[in-house]
Every structure is written in structure tokens, then in C-alpha cells.
Design an enzyme around this catalytic site. Structure first.
Site, short mmCIF file in Angstrom:
data_model
loop_
_atom_site.label_atom_id
_atom_site.label_comp_id
_atom_site.label_asym_id
_atom_site.label_seq_id
_atom_site.Cartn_x
_atom_site.Cartn_y
_atom_site.Cartn_z
N HIS A 177 0.83 -1.21 0.00
CA HIS A 177 0.00 0.00 0.00
C HIS A 177 0.87 1.26 0.00
O HIS A 177 2.07 1.20 0.23
CB HIS A 177 -0.89 0.04 1.24
CG HIS A 177 -2.01 -0.94 1.24
ND1 HIS A 177 -3.27 -0.65 0.81
CD2 HIS A 177 -2.04 -2.25 1.61
CE1 HIS A 177 -4.05 -1.71 0.92
NE2 HIS A 177 -3.31 -2.71 1.40
N GLU A 255 2.86 0.28 4.29
CA GLU A 255 2.47 1.60 3.78
C GLU A 255 3.78 2.28 3.39
O GLU A 255 4.51 2.80 4.23
CB GLU A 255 1.72 2.40 4.84
CG GLU A 255 0.39 1.80 5.26
CD GLU A 255 -0.72 2.01 4.23
OE1 GLU A 255 -0.48 2.71 3.22
OE2 GLU A 255 -1.83 1.49 4.45
#
Length: 295
Positions: A177, A255
Site C-alpha cells: 500500500h 504503507e
């Protein structure tokens, strides 16, 4: 611990496809019911049908696919890579908003994902890095399964994304992500599952080790700083993400940076940086797997 479903047949290398650029709304920056930023890309519905359901063939299994290497330090291991979100999600609001059981309650099947100020979409970033990561891991001998076959589809839901890893009996799984946090915030973080009785109690500890290895190699390889707006020292523990709660194999979310921050976004949009990022993630997964082989 929930019972694993039947083992999927070995999935062969997926053919690279061009990432679709679609205008989207931030999803990794969306908040959960408790106000916590929610990076989860909803897994697809189970094989019983529903939005984004995908078969093994749809995930790229086919006679013309190249076989993975049988040699290398990771030979005999299986890694599942989950590229968060998907390119068709923005045009399928009804499907991806369907609620699924996320292990702690119900959540949307999937979300659209974040987007930089320059229009670079998170789903495209996730797909590109995942393809590069797959190639790096296969070069080391691992068998790699992707949860989606391209960047043009819808979903799959968070439930199916987790199920794919379980069916493959993966030695490690990672969801790729990029966040959509405040524009003033910079840096990356790794999310691991907290201990949730009946769900993650059996994978929480190995997932923690995987998170530490990925954090160490990603930080060293990319030079990216640890997030200064979320998590602690680049690590976050969550019990509200279906993609982690429903996993029966060690799994983390990466992330890789904040798409809302111009400096981070410039890195994320750079193909050379994405290649380095993928190689760094591969090094972290390799470190985790090879330590496990020695234990």
C-alpha cells in the site's frame, strides 16, 4: 485459529500488465469507526460469489505462464503478495461497498485507494511494486501468488485476499500500500496484526518478526524515513483490518509512503525508487523466511 481451506494448486508467474490510471478518492487515508486511519484494501468476496470474486485462473494460472525457479535460497517457500485496491474500483462503488465480515465486525469489501496531487493512483503504485517484488522473490526461488492478476479489475474483497494466502499455505504474506495521510506527514510504516482470540493468536508473533524484518530492510534499502504522523518507530499494531484478522499465515501491510505528501509522492512515482523499494521488501521477506528455515 480458524481452519484453513484446501490448498490451491501452485500458481505460476502472472504476466505483467499495464497499470490503469484512474481518478480515485483516498482510501488508505479513510478512517475506521474509531477514527483510526484505515489502509486496508478490502479483500474480495469468498468463492461463494459476490463482488470481485476471483478464481485461480483469473489470478493468472495458465499454460503459457513461466514456471518459478526451483533453485535459490527461498526454494520450497511460498509468498503471497496482495497489491492493495484495484484499478476498476472507482467505477464499481456499489460492489466494493458491500459489507463483509472482517473478523471484528463488518467492513466494506474494498476501497478505492489514495492518490497524489499529481494524479498518481495508489492502486497503480501497489500493482507496479508487487510485480517487481514478485520478480525479485522468484529470482531467489520462491513460489509467488498474487491476489489479483492486473490493475483493471474490481476487488477482490478483503476476505478473499486473506483466503488466497490461507489456501496457498503461504510462508509469508504481504499487502502493498501507500498511505493517504495528512500532507504534512512523511514516511513509511509496517502494520502487523494484534492478537485477536480465535483469529490472529497463532500468527501475531511470527507476523511481528516479519514486520521487523521488512521495516529494517525497507528503511536501509530505500532511505525512506519512518512515518512521523502515524504508528511508532515505523510499526503499527491493528486488530481492525480484515486482511490481517482473517489470515492464518504470517502477514503484514506495508504503507510505503504518504501519497498526500509531495516529497513522498515524488519518490513513489519514480520507477527507479519503486524498483529499489521492491528489492528492499524482498530482502526483508527473504530475511524472515531464511531465519525460519534455520530454526
Amino acid at each position: 485459529m480458524r481452519t484453513n481451506t484446501a490448498l490451491l494448486g501452485r500458481t505460476l508467474r502472472l504476466a505483467p500488465l499495464v497499470a490503469a490510471a484512474v481518478l480515485t478518492l483516498p482510501a488508505c487515508g479513510a478512517t475506521s469507526g474509531d477514527g483510526t486511519p484505515d489502509p486496508s484494501a478490502a479483500p474480495a468476496p469468498s468463492s461463494s460469489g459476490g463482488a470481485g470474486a476471483a478464481t485461480a485462473d483469473q489470478r493468472g494460472s495458465g499454460a503459457d505462464a513461466e514456471a518459478t525457479s526451483a533453485e535459490g535460497p527461498l526454494a520450497g517457500t511460498t509468498v503471497v503478495i496482495d497489491p492493495g485496491h484495484n484499478g476498476g474500483n472507482a467505477d464499481a462503488a456499489g460492489k466494493i461497498s458491500e459489507l463483509v465480515d472482517a473478523g471484528h465486525g463488518h467492513k466494506a469489501c474494498d476501497t478505492v485507494g489514495a492518490e497524489s496531487a499529481d494524479g498518481y493512483t495508489e492502486h497503480a503504485f501497489n500493482w507496479d511494486v508487487s510485480e517487481r517484488l514478485r520478480d525479485s522473490l522468484e529470482d531467489e526461488g520462491a513460489e509467488v501468488v498474487l491476489t489479483r492478476e492486473d490493475d483493471k479489475g474490481v476487488g477482490p474483497c478483503i476476505t478473499e485476499r486473506a483466503e488466497i494466502g490461507n489456501e496457498a499455505r503461504a510462508d509469508a504474506a504481504i499487502s502493498i500500500h501507500a498511505d493517504g495521510g495528512p500532507s504534512s506527514g512523511r514516511g513509511f510504516h509496517v502494520i502487523r496484526p494484534g492478537e485477536l482470540d480465535g483469529y490472529t493468536d497463532d500468527i501475531a508473533e511470527p507476523s511481528h518478526r516479519l514486520a521487523l524484518d521488512v521495516r529494517a530492510e525497507f528503511e536501509e534499502g530505500t532511505g525512506q524515513q519512518r512515518a512521523d504522523y502515524i504508528a511508532e518507530e515505523g510499526l503499527d499494531e491493528r486488530t481492525d483490518l480484515g486482511g490481517l484478522n482473517l489470515s492464518d499465515v504470517p502477514k503484514v501491510f506495508l504503507e510505503a509512503g504518504n501519497m498526500s505528501n509531495r516529497a513522498d509522492a515524488a519518490d513513489l512515482a519514480d520507477p527507479e525508487w519503486r524498483e529499489t523499494a521492491a528489492e528492499s521488501v524482498a530482502a526483508g521477506i527473504s530475511r524472515f523466511l531464511q531465519r525460519g528455515q534455520k530454526d
